[in-house]
Write a protein that holds these residues in place. Structure first.
Motif, PDB file in Angstrom:
ATOM      1  N   UNK B  74       0.940  -1.184  -0.064  1.00  0.00           N
ATOM      2  CA  UNK B  74      -0.230   0.006   0.082  1.00  0.00           C
ATOM      3  C   UNK B  74       0.816   1.083  -0.122  1.00  0.00           C
ATOM      4  N   UNK B  75       0.619   2.249  -0.801  1.00  0.00           N
ATOM      5  CA  UNK B  75       1.161   3.375  -1.050  1.00  0.00           C
ATOM      6  C   UNK B  75       2.763   3.498  -1.385  1.00  0.00           C
ATOM      7  N   UNK B  76       2.943   2.313  -2.159  1.00  0.00           N
ATOM      8  CA  UNK B  76       4.336   2.251  -2.753  1.00  0.00           C
ATOM      9  C   UNK B  76       4.296   2.940  -4.135  1.00  0.00           C
ATOM     10  N   UNK B  77       5.137   3.978  -4.369  1.00  0.00           N
ATOM     11  CA  UNK B  77       4.840   4.665  -5.684  1.00  0.00           C
ATOM     12  C   UNK B  77       5.578   3.896  -6.959  1.00  0.00           C
ATOM     13  N   UNK B  78       6.629   3.443  -6.301  1.00  0.00           N
ATOM     14  CA  UNK B  78       7.476   2.661  -7.717  1.00  0.00           C
ATOM     15  C   UNK B  78       7.576   1.204  -7.681  1.00  0.00           C
ATOM     16  N   UNK B  79       7.808   0.490  -8.753  1.00  0.00           N
ATOM     17  CA  UNK B  79       7.887  -0.911  -8.582  1.00  0.00           C
ATOM     18  C   UNK B  79       9.068  -1.376  -7.655  1.00  0.00           C
ATOM     19  N   UNK B  80      10.204  -0.435  -7.694  1.00  0.00           N
ATOM     20  CA  UNK B  80      11.468  -0.687  -7.045  1.00  0.00           C
ATOM     21  C   UNK B  80      10.959  -0.635  -5.539  1.00  0.00           C
ATOM     22  N   UNK B  81      10.363   0.419  -5.135  1.00  0.00           N
ATOM     23  CA  UNK B  81       9.934   0.287  -3.594  1.00  0.00           C
ATOM     24  C   UNK B  81       9.118  -0.587  -3.507  1.00  0.00           C
ATOM     25  N   UNK B  82       8.165  -0.939  -4.205  1.00  0.00           N
ATOM     26  CA  UNK B  82       7.253  -2.207  -3.940  1.00  0.00           C
ATOM     27  C   UNK B  82       7.957  -3.630  -3.735  1.00  0.00           C
ATOM     28  N   UNK B  83       9.029  -3.929  -4.550  1.00  0.00           N
ATOM     29  CA  UNK B  83       9.639  -4.838  -4.640  1.00  0.00           C
ATOM     30  C   UNK B  83      10.513  -5.089  -3.372  1.00  0.00           C
ATOM     31  N   UNK B  84      11.084  -3.820  -2.952  1.00  0.00           N
ATOM     32  CA  UNK B  84      12.147  -3.765  -1.740  1.00  0.00           C
ATOM     33  C   UNK B  84      11.281  -3.864  -0.544  1.00  0.00           C
ATOM     34  N   UNK B  85       9.741  -3.433  -0.414  1.00  0.00           N
ATOM     35  CA  UNK B  85       8.964  -3.355   0.687  1.00  0.00           C
ATOM     36  C   UNK B  85       8.567  -4.841   0.814  1.00  0.00           C
ATOM     37  N   UNK B  86       8.410  -5.655  -0.288  1.00  0.00           N
ATOM     38  CA  UNK B  86       8.087  -7.137   0.026  1.00  0.00           C
ATOM     39  C   UNK B  86       9.110  -7.892   0.481  1.00  0.00           C
ATOM     40  N   UNK B  87      10.337  -7.603  -0.143  1.00  0.00           N
ATOM     41  CA  UNK B  87      11.426  -8.215   0.348  1.00  0.00           C
ATOM     42  C   UNK B  87      11.768  -7.897   2.006  1.00  0.00           C
TER      43      UNK B  87
END
Lengths: 196, 196
Positions: B74-87
């Motif tokens: 939720x609220x991750x602006x970029x794909x990079x941010x989203x992938x790092x959040x999942x990791x």
């Protein structure tokens, strides 16, 4: 070889294939009886417990993989060549077939035993330590020989083994070679790029 | 909620933890009876078969992970941010604990069912397809947005999932966080370096 010893070895070899596909812990003795064509008493005459038979069947499966690794490594002059030979081993027809039927015995026993059976887990840990150690040894040699940049060989070995085991799991689940091939290509490029 | 429905949900929740540690196929009904404090009849009043209960317990475990993924994204602006959040999700205390107790339910069910039980395997395939798909979706978005170079998003997703699952397996086997941390650091650097 005495008849008793021959029967014992046959039970171990037949149980190895059965337990690696149907589960080291989950397979009922009735299935081992069916596959070996023996009664319960005929099986337990040779093994003092189900755990003993399970451990010998596991070691039988691991020994076959160990021998294949050994052959793939023979005559490789550099750590890079050796690592690529190990990775390429997974593309051989035998390995290919094994991925689809059973998968990696060490991962299978690990998943079944990690939270459930300390004796079997100890055997899985020992075999996995040997597997990670084999990669670590090659990577450390590559660092020493200046093929790879300085860094922690064990870390790099763990990442390689984790990816390979995950690839085996995905390919066996979907009965599709593509995930394994993707992992192998990724790791090969990683090794060729000197782990950078 | 009616009493029957509440009991049903309690059985599913209690079985979820039990089966993910002791085995989806290997756990005897006597263990489910012990954990729920119910007799066999009291359990099977709510489920038409052991497979139904197993599938619901599995889906319960997967739903919890799905919800955690959703919140992390939720609220991750970029794909990079989203992938790092999942990791990074794997470093949270809850995930950390889960790795040591049970590990990944999808991998566990996959390993137990891949060569042994087509019904359970279908459930594992569905959940794994969803997991790989979640990574693929984010990576494809990153390619579209110019964050990552052109390439096959599914290939990259499979490599990430294989490495993560292998890391979970190693850390759970050794009850040691180091292999998982090594895999996470490797994948984070891989994402930050735009999969190059």
């Amino acid at each position: 070889m005495k008849k008793g010893e021959a029967t014992r070895r046959r039970i171990v070899a037949q149980a190895a294939g059965l337990l690696n596909t149907q589960g080291y812990r989950g397979t009922p003795v009735s299935e081992i009886m069916r596959v070996t064509g023996l009664r319960k008493g005929g099986i337990y005459r040779h093994f003092d417990s189900r755990t003993t038979l399970t451990l010998e069947a596991f070691e039988h499966a691991v020994a076959a993989k160990r021998e294949r690794f050994r052959r793939a490594l023979a005559g490789r002059a550099t750590a890079t060549e050796a690592l690529l030979a190990i990775l390429n081993l997974f593309r051989e027809e035998d390995s290919h077939d094994e991925v689809f039927r059973g998968g990696c015995p060490i991962m299978n026993l690990a998943i079944e035993s990690d939270d459930a059976d300390p004796k079997l887990r100890a055997a899985a840990r020992k075999a996995m330590t040997e597997l990670v150690g084999a990669f670590e040894h090659l990577i450390a040699r590559g660092i020493r020989d200046g093929e790879f940049p300085k860094g922690d060989a064990r870390t790099r070995a763990r990442v390689m083994v984790a990816s390979l085991e995950g690839g085996v799991m995905l390919s066996n689940l979907f009965k599709d070679w593509a995930p394994m091939e993707n992992v192998l290509a990724h790791l090969e490029s990683h090794v060729r790029n000197e782990f950078r």
